[in-house]
Design a protein around this motif. Structure first.
Motif, mmCIF file in Angstrom:
data_model
loop_
_atom_site.group_PDB
_atom_site.id
_atom_site.type_symbol
_atom_site.label_atom_id
_atom_site.label_comp_id
_atom_site.label_asym_id
_atom_site.label_seq_id
_atom_site.Cartn_x
_atom_site.Cartn_y
_atom_site.Cartn_z
ATOM 1 N N SER A 105 0.850 -1.244 -0.010
ATOM 2 C CA SER A 105 0.039 -0.095 0.047
ATOM 3 C C SER A 105 0.784 1.154 0.248
ATOM 4 N N ASP A 106 0.404 2.192 -0.524
ATOM 5 C CA ASP A 106 1.179 3.463 -0.815
ATOM 6 C C ASP A 106 0.898 4.187 0.518
ATOM 7 N N THR A 107 0.041 3.797 1.508
ATOM 8 C CA THR A 107 0.073 4.439 2.676
ATOM 9 C C THR A 107 0.846 4.005 3.775
ATOM 10 N N HIS A 108 1.458 2.894 3.566
ATOM 11 C CA HIS A 108 2.603 2.292 4.327
ATOM 12 C C HIS A 108 4.124 3.091 4.468
ATOM 13 N N ASP A 109 4.571 3.380 5.492
ATOM 14 C CA ASP A 109 5.934 4.110 5.620
ATOM 15 C C ASP A 109 6.917 3.187 5.931
ATOM 16 N N PHE A 110 6.759 1.760 5.183
ATOM 17 C CA PHE A 110 7.658 0.981 5.145
ATOM 18 C C PHE A 110 7.299 0.215 3.729
ATOM 19 N N THR A 111 8.238 -0.857 3.218
ATOM 20 C CA THR A 111 8.026 -1.404 1.930
ATOM 21 C C THR A 111 7.498 -3.051 2.238
ATOM 22 N N ILE A 112 6.398 -3.128 1.502
ATOM 23 C CA ILE A 112 6.191 -4.646 1.398
ATOM 24 C C ILE A 112 6.799 -5.422 0.240
ATOM 25 N N VAL A 113 7.516 -6.495 0.476
ATOM 26 C CA VAL A 113 8.392 -7.319 -0.591
ATOM 27 C C VAL A 113 8.023 -8.548 -0.306
ATOM 28 N N ASP A 114 7.953 -9.389 -1.642
ATOM 29 C CA ASP A 114 7.717 -11.065 -1.806
ATOM 30 C C ASP A 114 8.912 -11.589 -1.957
ATOM 31 N N LEU A 115 9.522 -12.188 -0.966
ATOM 32 C CA LEU A 115 11.027 -12.629 -1.185
ATOM 33 C C LEU A 115 10.916 -14.007 -1.889
ATOM 34 N N PRO A 116 11.439 -14.256 -3.080
ATOM 35 C CA PRO A 116 11.289 -15.684 -3.662
ATOM 36 C C PRO A 116 11.682 -16.900 -2.822
ATOM 37 N N ALA A 117 10.969 -17.754 -3.579
ATOM 38 C CA ALA A 117 11.483 -19.381 -2.821
ATOM 39 C C ALA A 117 12.670 -19.595 -3.578
ATOM 40 N N ILE A 118 13.427 -20.409 -2.613
ATOM 41 C CA ILE A 118 14.750 -20.846 -3.014
ATOM 42 C C ILE A 118 14.731 -22.410 -3.097
ATOM 43 N N ASP A 119 14.967 -23.054 -4.106
ATOM 44 C CA ASP A 119 15.093 -24.445 -4.107
ATOM 45 C C ASP A 119 15.974 -25.290 -3.271
ATOM 46 N N LYS A 120 17.238 -24.617 -3.034
ATOM 47 C CA LYS A 120 18.064 -25.505 -2.260
ATOM 48 C C LYS A 120 18.799 -24.389 -1.550
#
Length: 271
Positions: A195-210
């Motif tokens: 959301s643009d209203t947050h004063d922090f960042t939302i991030v999706d960290l990717p899955a790691i196979d190994k």
């Protein structure tokens, strides 16, 4: 008037220094006996002496002190210079402590060379959504990373609390090289949409196979030896690092750092 001995006693300086200040022109005697060469000072000169000593103790060279004294520095200006110098010294103390901690950590790393840990586990990690704040450190050196990451987590926790957002897991730190140095990401898992209203960042960290993982026990200023142990294991067991690492703070808080537990994760592929 006062003899040089009495003036030194009253001003809390040595006779030797008063003679030196006379020689370099910072504080001339009020009168010199032409017959004996004895120096004599007036009480009014204590004002200049006090400013001279204060400026010298603030770290100014005597040449710089001469210029400042000639500008007739006020008490308020002296207080301002003191506050500035105090801030500089406090910052230097922080840097020196971080540097000493880094040296100690490096020595511990050397002591543990050749000792292979038995608790390295290879596994996959799922994708995860996190809220994060980040900052840039000059390099990967502990003395550069520590002052950047330490204030990020308290600030992030404060902002999440104000937003009414609950954490869904332990904190995760990760790093990336940028032109300015190393970007340090301090993150925690959450279950909210960006959301643009947050004063922090939302991030999706990717899955790691190994990933190769190692549990580091104790404070993070001693983590280098564990990181290097993990690197040696990766190489000796037929893998190569793909350059993506995470630190998962499984047990962490304001208590005894010796009880902290951090999972180090290094993404790997067959060599």
């Amino acid at each position: 008037m006062f003899s040089i001995g009495d003036f030194a006693r009253i001003g809390r300086v040595s006779i030797r220094m008063l003679r030196h200040y006379d020689t370099v022109g910072l504080l001339r005697p009020a009168w010199v006996d032409p017959a004996t060469g004895y120096r004599y000072y007036q009480a009014a000169q204590l004002s200049r002496l006090n400013r001279l000593i204060a400026l010298k103790d603030l770290g100014f060279t005597l040449q710089q002190v001469a210029g400042v004294l000639d500008d007739k520095l006020s008490v308020d200006e002296l207080h301002g210079m003191l506050r500035l110098r105090q801030a500089e010294l406090e910052a230097q103390v922080v840097r020196d402590r971080a540097r000493l901690a880094g040296v100690l950590a490096r020595i511990r790393t050397i002591e543990r060379e050749g000792v292979m840990p038995a608790d390295i586990v290879v596994k996959s990690v799922p994708a995860i959504r996190v809220a994060e704040l980040s900052g840039v450190a000059e390099s990967y050196e502990f003395e550069h990373i520590s002052p950047v990451i330490q204030p990020l987590y308290p600030e992030l926790m404060s902002r999440l609390e104000k937003a009414g957002i609950t954490l869904t897991g332990p904190g995760i730190a990760y790093y990336e090289l940028v032109p300015e140095g190393v970007r340090v990401h301090a993150s925690v898992p959450v279950n909210v949409d960006p959301s643009d209203t947050h004063d922090f960042t939302i991030v999706d960290l990717p899955a790691i196979d190994k990933v190769a993982t190692l549990l580091h026990h104790g404070p993070m200023d001693d983590v280098d030896s564990s990181v290097q142990q993990l690197a040696r294991w990766i190489e000796e067991n037929g893998y190569r690092s793909v350059g993506f690492t995470r630190e998962v703070y499984l047990e962490y808080g304001m208590g005894d750092p010796s009880t902290w537990v951090t999972e180090l994760q290094e993404a790997i592929l067959p060599a």
